[in-house]
Scaffold this motif. Structure first.
Motif, mmCIF file in Angstrom:
data_model
loop_
_atom_site.group_PDB
_atom_site.id
_atom_site.type_symbol
_atom_site.label_atom_id
_atom_site.label_comp_id
_atom_site.label_asym_id
_atom_site.label_seq_id
_atom_site.Cartn_x
_atom_site.Cartn_y
_atom_site.Cartn_z
ATOM 1 N N ARG A 54 0.676 -1.224 0.031
ATOM 2 C CA ARG A 54 -0.041 0.058 0.028
ATOM 3 C C ARG A 54 0.753 1.344 -0.184
ATOM 4 O O ARG A 54 0.461 2.327 0.228
ATOM 5 N N MET A 55 2.047 0.939 -0.207
ATOM 6 C CA MET A 55 3.135 2.071 -0.538
ATOM 7 C C MET A 55 3.343 2.869 0.860
ATOM 8 O O MET A 55 2.934 4.298 0.986
ATOM 9 N N LEU A 92 9.397 -2.657 -8.996
ATOM 10 C CA LEU A 92 8.801 -2.703 -10.063
ATOM 11 C C LEU A 92 7.376 -2.826 -9.771
ATOM 12 O O LEU A 92 6.902 -3.690 -9.170
ATOM 13 N N PHE A 93 6.638 -1.923 -10.228
ATOM 14 C CA PHE A 93 5.235 -2.058 -9.585
ATOM 15 C C PHE A 93 4.260 -3.224 -10.093
ATOM 16 O O PHE A 93 4.578 -3.735 -11.138
ATOM 17 N N SER A 94 3.582 -3.714 -9.156
ATOM 18 C CA SER A 94 2.744 -4.951 -9.593
ATOM 19 C C SER A 94 1.608 -4.595 -9.951
ATOM 20 O O SER A 94 1.033 -5.596 -10.327
ATOM 21 N N SER A 95 1.140 -3.139 -9.967
ATOM 22 C CA SER A 95 -0.300 -3.007 -10.356
ATOM 23 C C SER A 95 -0.354 -1.613 -11.033
ATOM 24 O O SER A 95 0.577 -0.582 -10.043
ATOM 25 N N LEU A 96 -1.358 -1.052 -11.618
ATOM 26 C CA LEU A 96 -1.304 0.285 -11.735
ATOM 27 C C LEU A 96 -1.798 0.979 -10.487
ATOM 28 O O LEU A 96 -1.290 2.263 -10.159
ATOM 29 N N GLN A 97 -2.553 0.099 -9.604
ATOM 30 C CA GLN A 97 -2.962 0.961 -8.257
ATOM 31 C C GLN A 97 -1.553 1.261 -7.378
ATOM 32 O O GLN A 97 -1.276 2.355 -6.787
ATOM 33 N N TRP A 102 2.197 5.470 -5.298
ATOM 34 C CA TRP A 102 3.522 5.998 -5.353
ATOM 35 C C TRP A 102 3.298 7.432 -5.881
ATOM 36 O O TRP A 102 4.022 8.421 -5.129
ATOM 37 N N GLU A 103 2.542 7.594 -7.101
ATOM 38 C CA GLU A 103 2.511 8.916 -7.529
ATOM 39 C C GLU A 103 1.963 10.113 -6.497
ATOM 40 O O GLU A 103 2.275 11.123 -6.495
ATOM 41 N N LYS A 104 1.217 9.481 -5.909
ATOM 42 C CA LYS A 104 0.324 10.365 -4.722
ATOM 43 C C LYS A 104 1.623 10.589 -3.560
ATOM 44 O O LYS A 104 1.698 11.797 -3.283
ATOM 45 N N ARG A 105 2.186 9.838 -2.970
ATOM 46 C CA ARG A 105 3.060 9.745 -1.859
ATOM 47 C C ARG A 105 4.402 10.578 -2.226
ATOM 48 O O ARG A 105 4.690 11.337 -1.429
ATOM 49 N N GLN A 106 4.849 10.500 -3.454
ATOM 50 C CA GLN A 106 5.954 11.149 -3.654
ATOM 51 C C GLN A 106 6.053 12.568 -3.227
ATOM 52 O O GLN A 106 7.195 13.356 -3.195
ATOM 53 N N THR A 128 14.792 -5.027 -17.466
ATOM 54 C CA THR A 128 13.807 -6.162 -17.373
ATOM 55 C C THR A 128 12.502 -5.902 -17.525
ATOM 56 O O THR A 128 11.986 -5.110 -18.178
ATOM 57 N N LYS A 129 11.394 -7.015 -17.258
ATOM 58 C CA LYS A 129 10.195 -6.958 -17.435
ATOM 59 C C LYS A 129 9.703 -5.726 -16.678
ATOM 60 O O LYS A 129 10.123 -5.658 -15.439
ATOM 61 N N ASN A 130 8.749 -4.950 -17.293
ATOM 62 C CA ASN A 130 8.272 -3.821 -16.508
ATOM 63 C C ASN A 130 6.714 -3.463 -16.897
ATOM 64 O O ASN A 130 6.654 -2.946 -17.775
ATOM 65 N N ASP A 131 5.832 -4.223 -16.432
ATOM 66 C CA ASP A 131 4.316 -3.908 -16.766
ATOM 67 C C ASP A 131 3.884 -2.517 -16.405
ATOM 68 O O ASP A 131 2.928 -2.217 -17.109
ATOM 69 N N PHE A 132 4.140 -2.074 -15.354
ATOM 70 C CA PHE A 132 3.285 -0.780 -14.572
ATOM 71 C C PHE A 132 4.220 0.192 -14.331
ATOM 72 O O PHE A 132 3.987 1.132 -13.616
ATOM 73 N N GLY A 133 5.503 0.004 -14.860
ATOM 74 C CA GLY A 133 6.461 1.354 -14.249
ATOM 75 C C GLY A 133 7.209 1.012 -13.068
ATOM 76 O O GLY A 133 6.913 -0.120 -12.516
ATOM 77 N N SER A 134 8.185 1.543 -12.783
ATOM 78 C CA SER A 134 8.904 1.438 -11.593
ATOM 79 C C SER A 134 9.330 2.735 -10.798
ATOM 80 O O SER A 134 9.296 3.834 -11.478
#
Ligand SMILES: Cc1cc2nc3c(=O)[nH]c(=O)nc-3n(C[C@H](O)[C@H](O)[C@H](O)COP(=O)(O)OP(=O)(O)OC[C@H]3O[C@@H](n4cnc5c(N)ncnc54)[C@H](O)[C@@H]3O)c2cc1C
Length: 346
Positions: A54-55, A92-97, A102-106, A128-134
């Protein structure tokens, strides 16, 4: 200050950090360890200030981190060893959520010390693989766990403060505080996952949470950063990496298993499809408490007996501060906070 004679049973992270804190306060300390360490020496030693799901920040990280860095750096200086390194940690984010968290917390003041602002490179990270950004974590560290354990054992042994033996109830008088005919003012049990097999504190619910890690060899995986998604990937040297760890609650043995190895490789495949060779596999047991808080305090009947345990999966972050707080409590200089106090079980 009065000089107390204090016996510490267990020379893992809990016992040695407490002993260090008591020595700083000029107390007389003796450690007993059976040499069957199965957590402190096996740990990956990662200090990660974040809990990614939940970051959120790790519990009390603002207090713990500063003190932990100072503690390990002082040991480096005192013992002339290398112990702590900054770790370039990429989630490596595991979901868009997760990315949105992160975008909110930063931009939040409380989090700016731990989260880098996301850049286009982070979002498009392609090594590496990166589905949702990092995203990159600030203030992550790596403690060389085996070095910590070995150097502490050697240090206390060289001072003549370590008894290398199994603590046995038959040599002990709890009321008098006498172990093998020697009188102690206070006796602290720091037995990690062996707590349930020890007398006096076996009713405190410290669970055995088994963890297994693999050392793998893998070419073309980034060696200058530690990746994290489903598993951590910790670069060691020459294209070798530690990956892990499992969380197993049903099996308190130290056996390594095929199931864990397959699970860890499957988790790793979320990060990369590069071919890997497994070089080593180890198992350890974390001492954990259901509410994820350590246990510090005094025995309800035997007033000379105390416990410092339950460091769980983040012991390397928490131990230096909690050991200081425990030492202050033992010397009557401070109290134990309710959150970690033994009274929550009595
Ligand atoms: C696979 C794995 C990975 C981990 N990774 C990390 C990580 O990346 N970061 C992090 O912060 N933490 C990590 N941990 C957790 C960390 O290792 C623990 O929080 C910490 O080491 C617990 O320390 P302890 O002193 O309580 O227990 P222990 O290290 O188990 O020490 C207890 C000591 O008591 C002694 N003892 C027990 N009974 C007796 C007796 N009767 N007589 C004499 N001596 C006795 C044992 O010999 C032992 O040395 C990991 C743990 C595991 C298993």
């Amino acid at each position: 200050m009065e000089k107390l004679s204090i016996l510490i049973v267990g020379a893992g992270l809990a016992g040695t950090s407490l002993a260090q804190r008591l020595l700083e306060k000029q107390q007389q300390v003796t450690l007993i360890d059976s040499g069957q360490n199965n957590s402190t020496a096996i740990a990956a030693g990662i200090i990660n200030p974040m809990v990614f799901r939940r970051m959120n920040k790790s519990w009390r990280v603002d207090d713990f981190l500063k003190e932990a860095i100072a503690y390990y750096k002082k040991l480096e200086d005192d013992l002339n060893i290398k112990l702590i390194k900054p770790l370039f940690l990429r989630r490596l984010f595991s979901s868009l959520q997760e990315k949105e968290f992160w975008e909110k917390r930063q931009y939040e003041k409380e989090y700016s010390a731990y989260l880098e602002i996301l850049t286009a490179e982070d979002l498009n990270y392609s090594l590496t693989k990166n589905d949702f950004g990092s995203g990159r974590v600030k203030q992550a560290f790596w403690i060389e766990a085996q070095t910590y354990y070995t150097s502490q054992i050697n240090y206390f042994e060289s001072l003549g403060l370590l008894l290398k033996e199994n603590f046995s109830e038959k040599d002990f008088n709890a009321e008098g505080g006498i172990y093998k005919d020697i009188l102690y003012d206070k006796i602290i049990f720091c037995c990690g996952s062996n707590n349930g097999e020890m007398p006096y504190f076996s009713d405190i619910p410290i669970e055995k949470t088994k963890g297994q890690t693999l050392t793998i060899s893998c070419k073309n995986l980034p060696e200058n950063e530690s990746l994290n998604r489903k598993t951590f990937v910790l670069p060691l040297e020459n294209n070798t990496f530690k990956i892990g760890a499992t969380y197993e609650w049903e099996d308190g043995s130290l056996n390594t298993t095929k199931e864990a190895r397959e699970l860890l490789l499957e988790n790793f495949s979320v990060i990369s499809d590069l071919p890997v060779e497994v070089i080593d596999q180890v198992a350890g047991i974390r001492p954990t408490v259901l509410d994820r808080r350590p246990v510090l305090g005094q025995h309800k009947i035997h007033k000379k007996l105390f416990i410092f345990n339950g460091l769980g999966a983040k012991g390397y972050l928490m131990a230096p501060t909690l050991a200081r707080e425990m030492a202050e409590f033992l010397l009557g200089e401070g109290t134990i906070s309710k959150e970690v106090g033994i009274n929550r079980f009595y």
